[in-house]
Design a protein around this motif. Structure first.
Motif, PDB file in Angstrom:
ATOM      1  N   MET A   1      -2.189   1.136 -37.105  1.00 12.15           N
ATOM      2  CA  MET A   1      -1.269   1.500 -38.181  1.00 12.15           C
ATOM      3  C   MET A   1      -1.143   3.010 -38.230  1.00 12.15           C
ATOM      4  O   MET A   1      -2.117   3.726 -38.088  1.00 12.15           O
ATOM      5  CB  MET A   1      -1.812   0.941 -39.507  1.00 12.15           C
ATOM      6  N   GLY A   2       0.050   3.498 -38.445  1.00 10.80           N
ATOM      7  CA  GLY A   2       0.316   4.926 -38.470  1.00 10.80           C
ATOM      8  C   GLY A   2      -0.056   5.565 -39.791  1.00 10.80           C
ATOM      9  O   GLY A   2      -0.519   4.926 -40.725  1.00 10.80           O
ATOM     10  N   VAL A   3       0.176   6.847 -39.859  1.00 12.25           N
ATOM     11  CA  VAL A   3      -0.100   7.643 -41.036  1.00 12.25           C
ATOM     12  C   VAL A   3       1.185   7.773 -41.841  1.00 12.25           C
ATOM     13  O   VAL A   3       2.243   8.063 -41.281  1.00 12.25           O
ATOM     14  CB  VAL A   3      -0.596   9.050 -40.618  1.00 12.25           C
ATOM     15  N   ASN A   4       1.108   7.544 -43.164  1.00 14.39           N
ATOM     16  CA  ASN A   4       2.243   7.804 -44.035  1.00 14.39           C
ATOM     17  C   ASN A   4       2.188   9.270 -44.426  1.00 14.39           C
ATOM     18  O   ASN A   4       1.267   9.703 -45.123  1.00 14.39           O
ATOM     19  CB  ASN A   4       2.204   6.919 -45.284  1.00 14.39           C
ATOM     20  N   SER A   6       3.254  12.862 -46.107  1.00 12.88           N
ATOM     21  CA  SER A   6       3.905  13.440 -47.274  1.00 12.88           C
ATOM     22  C   SER A   6       4.549  14.749 -46.837  1.00 12.88           C
ATOM     23  O   SER A   6       4.209  15.306 -45.789  1.00 12.88           O
ATOM     24  CB  SER A   6       2.899  13.666 -48.405  1.00 12.88           C
ATOM     25  N   LYS A   7       5.488  15.216 -47.616  1.00  8.28           N
ATOM     26  CA  LYS A   7       6.233  16.422 -47.278  1.00  8.28           C
ATOM     27  C   LYS A   7       5.291  17.565 -46.901  1.00  8.28           C
ATOM     28  O   LYS A   7       4.334  17.849 -47.600  1.00  8.28           O
ATOM     29  CB  LYS A   7       7.092  16.807 -48.487  1.00  8.28           C
ATOM     30  N   GLY A   8       5.543  18.171 -45.735  1.00  9.92           N
ATOM     31  CA  GLY A   8       4.747  19.309 -45.274  1.00  9.92           C
ATOM     32  C   GLY A   8       3.494  18.943 -44.507  1.00  9.92           C
ATOM     33  O   GLY A   8       2.866  19.805 -43.897  1.00  9.92           O
ATOM     34  N   GLN A   9       3.091  17.681 -44.517  1.00  8.74           N
ATOM     35  CA  GLN A   9       1.872  17.265 -43.839  1.00  8.74           C
ATOM     36  C   GLN A   9       2.082  17.217 -42.328  1.00  8.74           C
ATOM     37  O   GLN A   9       3.118  16.773 -41.847  1.00  8.74           O
ATOM     38  CB  GLN A   9       1.447  15.886 -44.346  1.00  8.74           C
ATOM     39  N   ALA A  10       1.095  17.668 -41.570  1.00  4.14           N
ATOM     40  CA  ALA A  10       1.149  17.648 -40.107  1.00  4.14           C
ATOM     41  C   ALA A  10       0.011  16.794 -39.579  1.00  4.14           C
ATOM     42  O   ALA A  10      -1.077  16.773 -40.151  1.00  4.14           O
ATOM     43  CB  ALA A  10       1.041  19.057 -39.547  1.00  4.14           C
ATOM     44  N   LEU A 142       2.895   5.737 -35.054  1.00  4.52           N
ATOM     45  CA  LEU A 142       1.953   6.835 -35.231  1.00  4.52           C
ATOM     46  C   LEU A 142       2.061   7.459 -36.610  1.00  4.52           C
ATOM     47  O   LEU A 142       1.058   7.817 -37.219  1.00  4.52           O
ATOM     48  CB  LEU A 142       2.218   7.904 -34.174  1.00  4.52           C
ATOM     49  N   ALA A 143       3.288   7.638 -37.073  1.00  5.97           N
ATOM     50  CA  ALA A 143       3.500   8.302 -38.354  1.00  5.97           C
ATOM     51  C   ALA A 143       4.833   7.855 -38.935  1.00  5.97           C
ATOM     52  O   ALA A 143       5.766   7.517 -38.208  1.00  5.97           O
ATOM     53  CB  ALA A 143       3.494   9.818 -38.174  1.00  5.97           C
ATOM     54  N   ARG A 144       4.900   7.888 -40.257  1.00  6.33           N
ATOM     55  CA  ARG A 144       6.123   7.503 -40.968  1.00  6.33           C
ATOM     56  C   ARG A 144       6.312   8.468 -42.136  1.00  6.33           C
ATOM     57  O   ARG A 144       5.367   8.781 -42.843  1.00  6.33           O
ATOM     58  CB  ARG A 144       5.993   6.073 -41.481  1.00  6.33           C
ATOM     59  N   TYR A 145       7.548   8.907 -42.280  1.00  8.07           N
ATOM     60  CA  TYR A 145       7.907   9.709 -43.443  1.00  8.07           C
ATOM     61  C   TYR A 145       9.001   8.957 -44.179  1.00  8.07           C
ATOM     62  O   TYR A 145      10.052   8.664 -43.610  1.00  8.07           O
ATOM     63  CB  TYR A 145       8.403  11.109 -43.048  1.00  8.07           C
ATOM     64  N   THR A 146       8.737   8.599 -45.431  1.00  7.17           N
ATOM     65  CA  THR A 146       9.688   7.835 -46.220  1.00  7.17           C
ATOM     66  C   THR A 146      10.431   8.774 -47.154  1.00  7.17           C
ATOM     67  O   THR A 146       9.817   9.543 -47.892  1.00  7.17           O
ATOM     68  CB  THR A 146       8.958   6.742 -47.031  1.00  7.17           C
ATOM     69  N   SER A 162       6.078  19.498 -32.535  1.00  7.41           N
ATOM     70  CA  SER A 162       5.935  20.836 -31.966  1.00  7.41           C
ATOM     71  C   SER A 162       4.702  20.896 -31.089  1.00  7.41           C
ATOM     72  O   SER A 162       3.736  20.167 -31.279  1.00  7.41           O
ATOM     73  CB  SER A 162       5.872  21.887 -33.074  1.00  7.41           C
ATOM     74  N   ARG A 163       4.777  21.782 -30.103  1.00  5.43           N
ATOM     75  CA  ARG A 163       3.648  21.970 -29.188  1.00  5.43           C
ATOM     76  C   ARG A 163       2.525  22.701 -29.912  1.00  5.43           C
ATOM     77  O   ARG A 163       2.763  23.692 -30.597  1.00  5.43           O
ATOM     78  CB  ARG A 163       4.073  22.802 -27.983  1.00  5.43           C
ATOM     79  N   ARG A 164       1.316  22.203 -29.737  1.00  4.31           N
ATOM     80  CA  ARG A 164       0.122  22.847 -30.279  1.00  4.31           C
ATOM     81  C   ARG A 164      -0.941  22.776 -29.207  1.00  4.31           C
ATOM     82  O   ARG A 164      -1.398  21.684 -28.856  1.00  4.31           O
ATOM     83  CB  ARG A 164      -0.372  22.152 -31.542  1.00  4.31           C
ATOM     84  N   GLY A 165      -1.307  23.924 -28.657  1.00  2.87           N
ATOM     85  CA  GLY A 165      -2.279  23.927 -27.570  1.00  2.87           C
ATOM     86  C   GLY A 165      -1.711  23.161 -26.396  1.00  2.87           C
ATOM     87  O   GLY A 165      -0.603  23.392 -25.967  1.00  2.87           O
ATOM     88  N   GLY A 166      -2.425  22.160 -25.913  1.00  2.00           N
ATOM     89  CA  GLY A 166      -1.949  21.358 -24.801  1.00  2.00           C
ATOM     90  C   GLY A 166      -1.246  20.082 -25.216  1.00  2.00           C
ATOM     91  O   GLY A 166      -0.827  19.305 -24.378  1.00  2.00           O
ATOM     92  N   GLY A 167      -1.097  19.864 -26.542  1.00  2.00           N
ATOM     93  CA  GLY A 167      -0.490  18.621 -27.007  1.00  2.00           C
ATOM     94  C   GLY A 167       0.648  18.858 -27.980  1.00  2.00           C
ATOM     95  O   GLY A 167       1.220  19.943 -28.047  1.00  2.00           O
ATOM     96  N   TRP A 168       0.942  17.841 -28.753  1.00  2.00           N
ATOM     97  CA  TRP A 168       2.036  17.867 -29.714  1.00  2.00           C
ATOM     98  C   TRP A 168       1.521  17.438 -31.077  1.00  2.00           C
ATOM     99  O   TRP A 168       0.538  16.710 -31.173  1.00  2.00           O
ATOM    100  CB  TRP A 168       3.141  16.909 -29.281  1.00  2.00           C
ATOM    101  N   GLU A 169       2.201  17.889 -32.138  1.00  2.00           N
ATOM    102  CA  GLU A 169       1.908  17.397 -33.472  1.00  2.00           C
ATOM    103  C   GLU A 169       3.213  17.135 -34.198  1.00  2.00           C
ATOM    104  O   GLU A 169       4.252  17.682 -33.841  1.00  2.00           O
ATOM    105  CB  GLU A 169       1.034  18.359 -34.273  1.00  2.00           C
ATOM    106  N   MET A 170       3.153  16.245 -35.189  1.00  2.00           N
ATOM    107  CA  MET A 170       4.320  15.943 -36.001  1.00  2.00           C
ATOM    108  C   MET A 170       4.102  16.488 -37.393  1.00  2.00           C
ATOM    109  O   MET A 170       3.017  16.363 -37.955  1.00  2.00           O
ATOM    110  CB  MET A 170       4.548  14.433 -36.080  1.00  2.00           C
ATOM    111  N   THR A 171       5.142  17.097 -37.946  1.00  2.00           N
ATOM    112  CA  THR A 171       5.114  17.617 -39.308  1.00  2.00           C
ATOM    113  C   THR A 171       6.263  17.009 -40.090  1.00  2.00           C
ATOM    114  O   THR A 171       7.410  17.042 -39.635  1.00  2.00           O
ATOM    115  CB  THR A 171       5.257  19.156 -39.318  1.00  2.00           C
TER     116      THR A 171
END
Length: 193
Positions: A1-4, A6-10, A142-146, A162-171
């Motif tokens: 199950m992904g992460v819900n 909230s605004k601004g969360q990465a 992986l992640a959901r923004y409602t 966005s790229r962070r180090g050698g991987g990616w993150e979602m914001t």
């Protein structure tokens, strides 16, 4: 199950086994608000044409875009599966953008996902809108923004990877805006890069 989110969360988009993601999809879903009473019977819920876009940035400069009129990035790493003019699949993805993270050009460091109402209805007429990121190798969300609260605006800057180090993150960004296409949203996107 992904992460819900909230605004601004990465969140990091690293797999549970420690490896990086190679391919993701961004799904957008929505429904028109159901009207009740006499007006609801007379006019129904109506169709709302929301459009998902992916804007690729190299630093603060737009490098490419994928949307309903350009379904594939120049390098082929990002693909839009097609325009849905009505929404309303009932919890499923109405529009999908596929991203091959291994093929995104090295100079592209951020991909911003936006949603706009091409037909001009505001988000007060939309319900159950969401943006979700799915690992395409196994189908795991992986992640959901409602999107909550509706509002008298015609667009939303939903999220970015966005790229962070050698991987990616979602914001999750979740900032309202005005406009019928991604071009109208560019001034509001820049502060989030």
């Amino acid at each position: 199950m992904g992460v819900n989110l909230s605004k601004g969360q990465a969140i990091s988009l690293e797999k549970s086994d420690g490896g990086g993601l190679s391919a993701v999809s961004m799904g957008l879903g929505w429904q028109a608000v159901k009207r009740s009473g006499f007006l609801g019977k007379l006019f129904g819920g109506g169709d709302i044409d929301l459009d998902a876009s992916a804007v690729l940035f190299a630093g603060r400069e737009m490098a490419d875009v994928v949307y309903y009129r350009q379904l594939k990035s120049k390098d082929g790493s990002v693909t839009h599966t097609g325009d849905n003019l009505t929404g309303g699949t009932g919890g499923g993805d109405d529009e999908v953008i596929l991203v091959d993270l291994t093929a995104v050009p090295a100079e592209v460091d951020q991909i911003v996902f936006t949603v706009n109402s091409f037909t001009g209805q505001t988000f007060t007429e939309v319900e159950d809108a969401f943006c979700r990121l799915v690992d395409r190798t196994n189908g795991e969300e992986l992640a959901r923004y409602t999107l909550t609260g509706g509002g008298a605006y015609t667009a939303q800057i939903m999220a970015k990877v966005s790229r962070r180090g050698g991987g990616w993150e979602m914001t999750a960004i979740g900032v309202p805006s005005q406009g019928r296409t991604f071009k109208d949203l560019l001034p509001d996107i820049l502060p989030h890069l």
